[in-house]
Structures are given as C-alpha cells and as structure tokens.
Design an enzyme around this catalytic site. Structure first.
Site, PDB file in Angstrom:
ATOM      1  N   ASP A   1      42.385 -65.197 -47.145  1.00 38.88           N
ATOM      2  CA  ASP A   1      43.532 -66.078 -46.987  1.00 38.88           C
ATOM      3  C   ASP A   1      44.074 -66.370 -48.385  1.00 38.88           C
ATOM      4  O   ASP A   1      43.513 -65.919 -49.394  1.00 38.88           O
ATOM      5  CB  ASP A   1      43.119 -67.349 -46.237  1.00 38.88           C
ATOM      6  CG  ASP A   1      44.283 -67.985 -45.470  1.00 38.88           C
ATOM      7  OD1 ASP A   1      45.454 -67.681 -45.800  1.00 38.88           O
ATOM      8  OD2 ASP A   1      44.021 -68.784 -44.547  1.00 38.88           O
TER       9      ASP A   1
ATOM     10  N   HIS B   1      44.718 -75.822 -46.685  1.00 40.42           N
ATOM     11  CA  HIS B   1      45.745 -75.730 -47.724  1.00 40.42           C
ATOM     12  C   HIS B   1      45.538 -76.815 -48.786  1.00 40.42           C
ATOM     13  O   HIS B   1      45.870 -76.623 -49.956  1.00 40.42           O
ATOM     14  CB  HIS B   1      47.139 -75.874 -47.115  1.00 40.42           C
ATOM     15  CG  HIS B   1      47.557 -74.733 -46.257  1.00 40.42           C
ATOM     16  ND1 HIS B   1      47.218 -74.638 -44.934  1.00 40.42           N
ATOM     17  CD2 HIS B   1      48.275 -73.614 -46.538  1.00 40.42           C
ATOM     18  CE1 HIS B   1      47.721 -73.521 -44.423  1.00 40.42           C
ATOM     19  NE2 HIS B   1      48.356 -72.884 -45.380  1.00 40.42           N
TER      20      HIS B   1
END
Length: 364
Positions: free
Chosen positions: A263, A193
């Site tokens: 993702d 992230h």
C-alpha cells in the site's frame, strides 16, 4: 524491459512535465498511479496516458477506481459506479410477498457485480488506463470508517462470490484485478492513512474470517495489496512489511502466486516499522525484502517532489550496496498485469451491446 521495475509513482498535474518524464524513464519505475487531480476530461486523460506510454510502453497505468466514494473519474461520461455494499444489499434482497424467490437476490447481485466490473474496466481502458486497485475483499464488521461501504458484505462467502463476479467483468474487458487489503482491514477502527491500526485476533481467527476470501479466490486473483495493519499475534510488523504474512502465509500456506503491491508508503501505517519512523527508501526496501513485488509512493510529486527523487536515488543506492536485489519473478508478475488486448475507443464502447446491457444491470 527492465530487470525489475518495482516502483509505482504519481505525477502532479494533468500533463507530463520534463521532470515527470525523467522519473518515469527511470529503470526502477514500473508504473504510475493516477488521482482526481490528474483528471480534467476524457480527451485530456487519453492524451496523458498516451504520453506516459510514449515514455515507456511497459509502464503500468493504475488508479484507485472502485465505485462509490473511491472513484477518481466521475464526469464527462464516466458512469457513477455504486459502492460495493450496494451489491451486498442486492444479494440479501429476494423480493417480498408472493413474488419472492429464495436466492434470487444473490443471482441478481452476481450479475450486477460482473456488470460493474465490465463497465469499470472498459471505461478506464478506453481512456488508456491499464489497471484499477479493486476489489476490496475486507469484511464489513461495521467498525472501520475507512472501509465502510467499500466492502461488499460482512460474510466472507458473499464477499468472495461477489468479488469473483466483479473480477469476471474486469477480465471480460481485459483488465487484471487486485484484492485488498490482505489479510483484512475491516475489523479495526483506526485509519492506516493517519495511524497504525492494530488487530489483536489470532492467526486462526483471521484465516477463518477476514482472510478466507484469498484462498477461495486463488484461481482468480492476479494481485494482492496487504494492509498497513499490525497483527501482533502473528508478527510485530504490518502485514505489508512482514515476510511471515507475505511469504509464509500468503504465498506458502494460501498458494498465491500473483503480484503483491505494497500500500502507499506515504501512509502513517507504512512509515513506522518496529516502532521507528523510517524513510521512504527504507520502507520500500523492507517491503521488497518481505515479499512485495511492487511498492507505491503516492502524492509526493506535488511541489518539487523531492521524496520521489529520494526514493529513486535511494533504492538505486540500496541495489548497488546489495541490500536489495531485483527479482525476475517480480518483474514477470508486474508485466503480467498489463492488458493483453486492445481496448474499444470510447465512441465505439457507447454503442457496444455488452456495455449497454451491463449498464442496465447496475444497482440503482
């Protein structure tokens, strides 16, 4: 049905705005991913999912709802599902003393995993949600904080059998599944992230260890999400942007024929390709060219949501310029993830024997 609707977008609030409806009606939009901010209670969630389907009934309504710390809806009757590591611990517990039976923990754990899948899917579906990005197939190497107790176990064989059992529960409730994060995110410490994790192991080691569940689950997996991790001994690009990983290895060598999701394109691990910071449109095009069928852009609808419109307009322009071409096979894989049965209403589910039995089998 559109020719190919590869984009999975999010929305800002608990109801649809006119802007949300415009974006969802776009022919390149294939679905919606919901977050905790989109939740107030069950009645509101059902109204929201119904409104989404009123825009286009083929939109795939998704959520990250694994159990443990990754569970978006936690109140108003939703069962607090255990982290998947609890099922791994159950597998290892055969009891103590004279009452211990070798292998009994494994059998209890597979039943509990099926129960968790059934409860998860049936509760979501009763509120109009089609699909959850679960299960995590990463191995628990004890290194990754972002994976941690989201993983079933450190042994790929245990992960495979518990994941297959959970998928059986999803299937019983009419929901498809998504194995993540191919070929494996559990070995690296960095969080994709915020960073670009690098795993320096060889392809041989990766296929023998972290990626082992994928061919073993070939008959069961309906979709896969690759990791935003670079494996430099295989390819310089993260797996989700690598045709070598997605087409040569996952589809060619391992024989997977289901849907491949990228993702989240807003993650740091997705924004840097070949060392350069790229736009969301460029990231989407690279992912689609590499072999993804669907790409996610999350948490960009907040405020004016300019990034969402830039991606919709940008991918349309790339299509017109011939840089990206729609895929009928990809669209078929997306549509195959939509539920094929009607869900039970929540009040009916609360009295259904299979659901009540599943609740009793969950780990405490």
């Amino acid at each position: 049905m559109t020719e190919h609707a590869p984009l999975i977008l999010d929305i800002a609030g608990t109801t649809l705005s006119a802007t949300d409806r415009r974006r969802l009606a776009h022919p390149l939009t294939g679905g919606v991913i919901l977050f905790a901010r989109n939740w107030h209670n069950r009645a509101q969630l059902l109204e929201l999912t119904s409104a989404i389907k009123a825009v286009r009934d083929d939109l795939l309504i998704c959520v990250d709802h694994e159990g443990g710390r990754v569970q978006r809806f936690r109140s108003d009757g939703f069962t607090h599902l255990p982290p998947m590591a609890a099922l791994g611990k159950m597998w290892m517990n055969d009891g103590k003393g004279a009452k211990a039976v070798v292998g009994s923990g494994a059998l209890r754990a597979t039943n509990a995993a099926t129960a968790a899948g059934y409860v998860l899917a049936s509760e979501l579906r009763s509120c109009g949600v089609d699909f959850s990005f679960t299960p995590v197939l990463d191995l628990d190497w004890g290194e990754s904080g972002v994976i941690g107790d989201r993983a079933f176990h450190c042994d790929a064989r245990v992960v495979t059998l518990l994941a297959k059992s959970l998928m059986h529960g999803l299937l019983q409730a009419g929901m498809a599944n998504c194995g993540k994060h191919f070929p494996g995110h559990g070995f690296v410490q960095a969080d994709s992230h915020t960073e670009v994790p690098v795993d320096t192991r060889s392809l041989t080691a990766l296929l023998a260890e972290d990626a082992a569940p994928y061919p073993w689950l070939r008959s069961t997996l309906t979709s896969v999400m690759p990791a935003h991790v670079i494996y430099p001994k295989v390819d310089k690009r993260p797996a989700g942007f690598s045709s070598k990983w997605l087409q040569d290895i996952l589809r060619g060598q391992l024989g997977f024929d289901g849907a491949i999701f990228s993702d989240d394109l807003s993650m740091e691990g997705a924004r840097r390709i070949d060392g350069a910071l790229v736009s969301y449109t460029d990231a989407a095009v690279v992912a689609l060219q590499a072999g993804c069928d669907l790409v996610l852009l999350c948490n960009q609808s907040l405020g004016e949501g300019m990034a969402v419109d830039e991606l919709l307009d940008g991918l349309s322009a790339q299509q017109q310029q011939g840089r990206w071409q729609p895929s009928a096979d990809s669209e078929a894989r997306r549509v195959a993830l939509l539920p094929q049965t009607l869900p039970l209403a929540w009040d009916d589910l609360m009295f259904q024997p299979a659901y009540l039995q599943a609740l009793e089998m969950l780990p405490n």
